[in-house]
Design a protein around this motif. Structure first.
Motif, PDB file in Angstrom:
ATOM      1  N   PHE A 119      29.781   1.125 -81.551  1.00  0.00           N
ATOM      2  CA  PHE A 119      29.641   2.031 -80.414  1.00  0.00           C
ATOM      3  C   PHE A 119      30.405   3.341 -80.642  1.00  0.00           C
ATOM      4  O   PHE A 119      29.847   4.432 -80.467  1.00  0.00           O
ATOM      5  CB  PHE A 119      30.144   1.348 -79.140  1.00  0.00           C
ATOM      6  CG  PHE A 119      30.586   2.296 -78.066  1.00  0.00           C
ATOM      7  CD1 PHE A 119      29.681   3.148 -77.439  1.00  0.00           C
ATOM      8  CD2 PHE A 119      31.920   2.354 -77.687  1.00  0.00           C
ATOM      9  CE1 PHE A 119      30.105   4.037 -76.450  1.00  0.00           C
ATOM     10  CE2 PHE A 119      32.346   3.239 -76.701  1.00  0.00           C
ATOM     11  CZ  PHE A 119      31.432   4.080 -76.089  1.00  0.00           C
ATOM     12  N   LEU A 120      31.674   3.254 -81.031  1.00  0.00           N
ATOM     13  CA  LEU A 120      32.488   4.465 -81.172  1.00  0.00           C
ATOM     14  C   LEU A 120      31.952   5.381 -82.270  1.00  0.00           C
ATOM     15  O   LEU A 120      31.855   6.600 -82.090  1.00  0.00           O
ATOM     16  CB  LEU A 120      33.943   4.086 -81.464  1.00  0.00           C
ATOM     17  CG  LEU A 120      34.734   3.475 -80.316  1.00  0.00           C
ATOM     18  CD1 LEU A 120      36.134   3.080 -80.791  1.00  0.00           C
ATOM     19  CD2 LEU A 120      34.842   4.449 -79.141  1.00  0.00           C
ATOM     20  N   VAL A 121      31.594   4.801 -83.417  1.00  0.00           N
ATOM     21  CA  VAL A 121      31.079   5.630 -84.512  1.00  0.00           C
ATOM     22  C   VAL A 121      29.707   6.182 -84.154  1.00  0.00           C
ATOM     23  O   VAL A 121      29.415   7.360 -84.374  1.00  0.00           O
ATOM     24  CB  VAL A 121      31.025   4.828 -85.832  1.00  0.00           C
ATOM     25  CG1 VAL A 121      30.424   5.683 -86.941  1.00  0.00           C
ATOM     26  CG2 VAL A 121      32.421   4.352 -86.231  1.00  0.00           C
ATOM     27  N   GLY A 122      28.848   5.347 -83.576  1.00  0.00           N
ATOM     28  CA  GLY A 122      27.521   5.815 -83.184  1.00  0.00           C
ATOM     29  C   GLY A 122      27.587   6.923 -82.153  1.00  0.00           C
ATOM     30  O   GLY A 122      26.833   7.908 -82.230  1.00  0.00           O
ATOM     31  N   GLN A 123      28.486   6.792 -81.183  1.00  0.00           N
ATOM     32  CA  GLN A 123      28.633   7.818 -80.167  1.00  0.00           C
ATOM     33  C   GLN A 123      29.077   9.146 -80.780  1.00  0.00           C
ATOM     34  O   GLN A 123      28.524  10.208 -80.473  1.00  0.00           O
ATOM     35  CB  GLN A 123      29.642   7.359 -79.122  1.00  0.00           C
ATOM     36  CG  GLN A 123      29.846   8.346 -77.974  1.00  0.00           C
ATOM     37  CD  GLN A 123      30.952   7.906 -77.039  1.00  0.00           C
ATOM     38  OE1 GLN A 123      32.110   7.752 -77.452  1.00  0.00           O
ATOM     39  NE2 GLN A 123      30.593   7.655 -75.776  1.00  0.00           N
ATOM     40  N   ALA A 124      30.088   9.080 -81.647  1.00  0.00           N
ATOM     41  CA  ALA A 124      30.628  10.305 -82.246  1.00  0.00           C
ATOM     42  C   ALA A 124      29.594  10.999 -83.130  1.00  0.00           C
ATOM     43  O   ALA A 124      29.444  12.233 -83.084  1.00  0.00           O
ATOM     44  CB  ALA A 124      31.881   9.974 -83.052  1.00  0.00           C
ATOM     45  N   VAL A 125      28.859  10.219 -83.919  1.00  0.00           N
ATOM     46  CA  VAL A 125      27.856  10.825 -84.803  1.00  0.00           C
ATOM     47  C   VAL A 125      26.665  11.322 -83.998  1.00  0.00           C
ATOM     48  O   VAL A 125      26.092  12.380 -84.301  1.00  0.00           O
ATOM     49  CB  VAL A 125      27.431   9.827 -85.897  1.00  0.00           C
ATOM     50  CG1 VAL A 125      26.275  10.399 -86.720  1.00  0.00           C
ATOM     51  CG2 VAL A 125      28.615   9.506 -86.806  1.00  0.00           C
ATOM     52  N   ALA A 126      26.287  10.597 -82.952  1.00  0.00           N
ATOM     53  CA  ALA A 126      25.181  11.064 -82.109  1.00  0.00           C
ATOM     54  C   ALA A 126      25.497  12.415 -81.487  1.00  0.00           C
ATOM     55  O   ALA A 126      24.635  13.303 -81.427  1.00  0.00           O
ATOM     56  CB  ALA A 126      24.880  10.032 -81.017  1.00  0.00           C
ATOM     57  N   LYS A 127      26.716  12.595 -81.022  1.00  0.00           N
ATOM     58  CA  LYS A 127      27.119  13.887 -80.465  1.00  0.00           C
ATOM     59  C   LYS A 127      26.955  14.995 -81.506  1.00  0.00           C
ATOM     60  O   LYS A 127      26.457  16.090 -81.197  1.00  0.00           O
ATOM     61  CB  LYS A 127      28.568  13.830 -79.990  1.00  0.00           C
ATOM     62  CG  LYS A 127      28.797  13.024 -78.737  1.00  0.00           C
ATOM     63  CD  LYS A 127      30.280  12.998 -78.372  1.00  0.00           C
ATOM     64  CE  LYS A 127      30.547  12.188 -77.119  1.00  0.00           C
ATOM     65  NZ  LYS A 127      31.994  12.125 -76.796  1.00  0.00           N
ATOM     66  N   GLN A 128      27.366  14.701 -82.737  1.00  0.00           N
ATOM     67  CA  GLN A 128      27.242  15.701 -83.803  1.00  0.00           C
ATOM     68  C   GLN A 128      25.777  16.000 -84.118  1.00  0.00           C
ATOM     69  O   GLN A 128      25.382  17.161 -84.282  1.00  0.00           O
ATOM     70  CB  GLN A 128      27.959  15.213 -85.060  1.00  0.00           C
ATOM     71  CG  GLN A 128      27.861  16.146 -86.256  1.00  0.00           C
ATOM     72  CD  GLN A 128      28.476  17.505 -86.015  1.00  0.00           C
ATOM     73  OE1 GLN A 128      29.477  17.619 -85.309  1.00  0.00           O
ATOM     74  NE2 GLN A 128      27.885  18.547 -86.575  1.00  0.00           N
ATOM     75  N   LEU A 129      24.964  14.972 -84.188  1.00  0.00           N
ATOM     76  CA  LEU A 129      23.542  15.180 -84.474  1.00  0.00           C
ATOM     77  C   LEU A 129      22.869  15.998 -83.373  1.00  0.00           C
ATOM     78  O   LEU A 129      22.038  16.868 -83.646  1.00  0.00           O
ATOM     79  CB  LEU A 129      22.841  13.827 -84.626  1.00  0.00           C
ATOM     80  CG  LEU A 129      23.225  12.984 -85.843  1.00  0.00           C
ATOM     81  CD1 LEU A 129      22.558  11.609 -85.766  1.00  0.00           C
ATOM     82  CD2 LEU A 129      22.865  13.682 -87.158  1.00  0.00           C
ATOM     83  N   ILE A 130      23.226  15.715 -82.121  1.00  0.00           N
ATOM     84  CA  ILE A 130      22.663  16.485 -81.003  1.00  0.00           C
ATOM     85  C   ILE A 130      23.082  17.946 -81.106  1.00  0.00           C
ATOM     86  O   ILE A 130      22.273  18.863 -80.919  1.00  0.00           O
ATOM     87  CB  ILE A 130      23.091  15.873 -79.663  1.00  0.00           C
ATOM     88  CG1 ILE A 130      22.410  14.511 -79.456  1.00  0.00           C
ATOM     89  CG2 ILE A 130      22.754  16.800 -78.502  1.00  0.00           C
ATOM     90  CD1 ILE A 130      22.968  13.709 -78.304  1.00  0.00           C
ATOM     91  N   LEU A 166      22.144  -2.454 -78.400  1.00  0.00           N
ATOM     92  CA  LEU A 166      22.573  -1.054 -78.509  1.00  0.00           C
ATOM     93  C   LEU A 166      21.507  -0.224 -79.210  1.00  0.00           C
ATOM     94  O   LEU A 166      21.234   0.915 -78.822  1.00  0.00           O
ATOM     95  CB  LEU A 166      23.885  -0.954 -79.307  1.00  0.00           C
ATOM     96  CG  LEU A 166      25.206  -1.188 -78.595  1.00  0.00           C
ATOM     97  CD1 LEU A 166      26.349  -0.939 -79.572  1.00  0.00           C
ATOM     98  CD2 LEU A 166      25.352  -0.287 -77.384  1.00  0.00           C
ATOM     99  N   THR A 167      20.928  -0.791 -80.243  1.00  0.00           N
ATOM    100  CA  THR A 167      19.920  -0.079 -81.018  1.00  0.00           C
ATOM    101  C   THR A 167      18.741   0.327 -80.138  1.00  0.00           C
ATOM    102  O   THR A 167      18.244   1.462 -80.211  1.00  0.00           O
ATOM    103  CB  THR A 167      19.451  -0.959 -82.195  1.00  0.00           C
ATOM    104  OG1 THR A 167      20.570  -1.218 -83.057  1.00  0.00           O
ATOM    105  CG2 THR A 167      18.344  -0.281 -82.981  1.00  0.00           C
ATOM    106  N   LYS A 168      18.290  -0.585 -79.293  1.00  0.00           N
ATOM    107  CA  LYS A 168      17.167  -0.276 -78.407  1.00  0.00           C
ATOM    108  C   LYS A 168      17.542   0.793 -77.379  1.00  0.00           C
ATOM    109  O   LYS A 168      16.768   1.718 -77.121  1.00  0.00           O
ATOM    110  CB  LYS A 168      16.712  -1.550 -77.689  1.00  0.00           C
ATOM    111  CG  LYS A 168      16.129  -2.611 -78.610  1.00  0.00           C
ATOM    112  CD  LYS A 168      15.791  -3.871 -77.826  1.00  0.00           C
ATOM    113  CE  LYS A 168      15.267  -4.965 -78.735  1.00  0.00           C
ATOM    114  NZ  LYS A 168      14.945  -6.202 -77.980  1.00  0.00           N
TER     115      LYS A 168
END
Length: 251
Positions: A119-130, A166-168
């Motif tokens: 969750f923490l890594v996915g959230q941080a990288v998602a913010k960067q990708l956005i 989480l993936t879904k």
């Protein structure tokens, strides 16, 4: 379609085992690599191994259960490479015990690493990708035990089932940002870390008899599915969990 030239891939748990194998695979297809794990010695060894193959790689000690550590890693990767395009959310651990012997500390350690860390890594990288506005790929590493039950897997199976969900959810939220989110769910894979454990003939036979192909997986068995999810070949795929298990979950 499967080439990754110019792409930057972040890989948690990338210093050994499946994570290191995935780093080699993405590097061979042209990706620049940012690997992380907790152990400094393993990281230095992995960085040297990957660099000797000619890959552009940086290695960082990261605690995936700590938000500040995760955010600092993302900032470091962006400072070094400028962008990120692919996340392989691989860091994980397991404590195998019968239900009545699982301690609260065991549960917390496994869930914190395997689920909170994702969750923490996915959230941080998602913010960067956005913020980059160019889309991207998030690949969460699940397991067959996210979909089937097995003894002594109370904490681990719970964490991997959570990853599938989480993936879904993330796929729904990030689709309009052109960010594809999928999960890769391996069965038993032979690595230097599991080789000794799989040398137990009785245990090995129990495992292969659960598969249709009557063998355990090799690291190269994950390469095709990984490249599918990391590349433009999967543009029309999101929210999926792909099982790479020799037919285990199809029976």
């Amino acid at each position: 379609m499967f080439q990754l030239e110019g792409k930057v891939a972040m890989i948690t748990g990338g210093s050994k085992g499946i994570g290191l194998g995935m780093a080699h695979c993405l590097g061979r297809m042209g990706a620049k690599l940012a690997i992380s794990s907790r152990g400094l010695d393993d990281l230095e060894h992995a960085k040297k191994e990957l660099s000797n193959e000619g890959y552009d790689v940086m290695a960082t000690s990261v605690d995936v259960t700590n938000k500040e550590s995760v955010n600092a890693w993302v900032d470091e990767v962006i400072g070094h490479f400028g962008e990120v395009h692919i996340l392989v959310n691989n860091a994980g651990t397991n404590i195998r015990k019968p239900l009545i012997e699982v301690e609260e500390e065991d549960w917390d350690r496994v869930l914190d690493t395997n689920l909170k860390g994702v969750f923490l890594v996915g959230q941080a990288v998602a913010k960067q990708l956005i913020n980059q506005g160019k889309g991207g790929r998030i690949i969460n590493i699940s397991s067959i035990f996210g979909g089937v039950g097995s003894s002594f897997q109370t904490s681990y199976a719970s964490s991997k089932g959570g990853i599938n969900q989480l993936t879904k959810v993330w796929a729904h939220e990030l689709a309009d940002k052109n960010i594809n989110v999928n999960a890769l769910a391996p069965g038993y894979i032979k690595t230097p870390m599991t080789a000794g454990w799989l040398d137990d003939k009785e245990r090995y036979n129990q495992i292969i008899n659960q598969t249709m192909v009557k063998r355990v997986g090799e690291l190269q068995d994950l390469e095709g599915p990984l490249l599918l999810l990391a590349s433009d070949a999967s543009n029309y795929m999101t929210g999926q969990t792909i099982y790479v298990d020799g037919g285990w979950t199809a029976q």
